[in-house]
Design an enzyme around this catalytic site. Structure first.
Site, PDB file in Angstrom:
ATOM      1  CB  CYS A 173     108.707   4.547 -13.571  1.00 31.93           C
ATOM      2  SG  CYS A 173     107.969   6.040 -12.596  1.00 31.93           S
TER       3      CYS A 173
ATOM      4  CB  CYS B 194     108.239  -1.898 -14.122  1.00 32.37           C
ATOM      5  SG  CYS B 194     108.355  -3.033 -12.354  1.00 32.37           S
TER       6      CYS B 194
ATOM      7  CB  CYS C  66     102.423   2.781 -10.044  1.00 29.68           C
ATOM      8  SG  CYS C  66     103.675   1.334 -10.971  1.00 29.68           S
TER       9      CYS C  66
ATOM     10  CB  CYS D 124      78.683  20.139 -15.204  1.00 27.20           C
ATOM     11  SG  CYS D 124      79.318  18.875 -13.271  1.00 27.20           S
TER      12      CYS D 124
ATOM     13  CB  CYS E 107      77.571  26.172 -18.347  1.00 29.19           C
ATOM     14  SG  CYS E 107      77.186  27.304 -17.045  1.00 29.19           S
TER      15      CYS E 107
ATOM     16  NE  ARG F 274      87.942  24.898 -14.789  1.00 28.84           N
ATOM     17  CZ  ARG F 274      87.515  25.815 -14.948  1.00 28.84           C
ATOM     18  NH1 ARG F 274      88.513  26.582 -15.746  1.00 28.84           N
ATOM     19  NH2 ARG F 274      86.781  26.216 -14.059  1.00 28.84           N
TER      20      ARG F 274
ATOM     21  CB  CYS G 159      83.167  23.871 -12.446  1.00 26.30           C
ATOM     22  SG  CYS G 159      83.545  24.957 -14.218  1.00 26.30           S
TER      23      CYS G 159
END
Lengths: 256, 106
Positions: A71, A74, A109, A172, A175, A213, A217
């Site tokens: 990485c 660049c 990338c 969603c 809640c 996550r 749910c």
């Protein structure tokens, strides 16, 4: 390593950033946690998410692919070049014209520029890199990109956020908009602002992504979870990041 | 083993009580869980943590399966002499992770 410990020594005015400005009802998920868990997040020497950040820091300069580029070739020093980047994702990828999240960007990338294979979703390597890049934006305000293409993605995300789904027929919003601050069994319901991903969840005993996550749910409401990297997951993330616009990045956060 | 984050003050006065924190990455597999094939996943935990200051033990702990992944230890000690603090974690596979930190005592 040493440098990371040095960073860890610097106390962060995190608590100030958790609450949005006066008159704004938005609250980071951290404010719903016990004082003990908040302390765990605030102390970089104790925050287990920092292990992922350290992982990512090591990988940042590790060569990959046939050309042996890292990485750093660049992007140089991530502490300068990656500052604020995570606060702007998901964003439109100019080549494909599609929205990508930070982990998707890292894999693009790798495949396009480094000739290396994409890292597996939810693997320690990809989470580590995302945590390390996210960590460079800690304390900065979330600032999602503007533009018609992103607006279209966010609209799709908003539709998913309010759509009832699963055998329990929950959206969603049912809640996280209508009942935040109350409890689902013993667990407090937060407002679902994705301010600290990838984060360390004590329940997982590991670092995980926002998409993990989502899958949690969705399994909870007995809906079919979206695959990692799906358009739906990225659209919902884009909507939630816009909803959290101006809140402080907490990566790597700790959640129960 | 994985990665460790050590927090030791670089300098201390002789006789000063100092805080030491050590966090290490480890799955701490209990040996009680089943894998996708229904068979038990073999136990793999860190079973001993040992800290020495210039070779002399200042802190040690035995660990058991109920301890969560990525164990974190924080303890205090009295600064006596300059030198090296060595942290060692030993796991069920026979691996040992070793980290060191230098400290100057004035």
């Amino acid at each position: 390593m040493r440098r990371l410990v040095a960073i860890a020594g610097v106390a962060l005015g995190l608590a100030a950033g958790l609450q949005a400005s006066r008159g704004d009802e938005r609250r980071s998920g951290a404010t719903f946690m016990s004082p003990q868990t908040q302390a765990l997040q605030a102390d970089d020497a104790a925050n287990p998410g920092m292990l992922s950040v350290a992982d990512g820091q090591a990988q940042w300069s590790t060569p990959a692919g046939p050309n042996g580029t890292a990485c750093t070739a660049c992007h140089g020093d991530a502490r300068d070049t990656m500052r604020g980047v995570a606060a702007r994702y998901p964003a439109i990828d100019a080549v494909s014209g599609k929205a990508v999240d930070l982990m998707g960007r890292i894999n693009l990338c790798r495949t396009r520029n480094m000739g290396a294979p994409a890292l597996p979703a939810e693997g320690a390597e990809l989470l580590g890199l995302a945590a390390y890049v996210g960590f460079q934006s800690r304390g900065l305000r979330i600032a999602p990109p503007t533009g018609a293409a992103m607006d279209a993605v966010r609209d799709a995300g908003r539709a998913l956020y309010t759509r009832r789904q699963g055998q329990l027929d929950f959206s969603c919003a049912a809640c996280h908009d209508d009942n935040w601050g109350r409890r689902l069994a013993a667990a407090p319901i937060p407002q679902a602002h994705p301010t600290g991903y990838p984060l360390y969840r004590l329940e997982w005993q590991a670092t995980g992504s926002l998409q993990r996550r989502f899958r949690n749910c969705m399994t909870g409401v007995r809906a079919e979870p979206w695959p990692y990297g799906s358009d739906e997951a990225i659209a919902l993330e884009a909507f939630l990041m816009d909803r959290a616009r101006g809140m402080a990045v907490e990566t790597p956060a700790v959640r129960p | 083993m994985g990665r460790a984050l050590i927090n030791v003050p670089p300098k201390a006065r002789k006789g000063q009580v100092i805080d030491i924190k050590a966090l290490v990455s480890h799955p701490m597999e209990t040996g009680y869980r089943t894998g996708p094939d229904g068979a038990l996943v073999p136990r793999d935990i860190i079973n001993r943590f040992l800290v020495t200051w210039n070779g002399q033990e200042i802190f040690s702990a035995d660990l058991f399966p109920a301890i969560a992944a990525n164990p974190y230890f924080a303890f205090t000690t009295i600064a006596q002499e300059s030198g090296t603090i060595t942290f060692r974690w030993f796991d069920d596979k026979g691996n040992a992770q070793v980290e060191t930190a230098a400290i100057v005592v004035e």
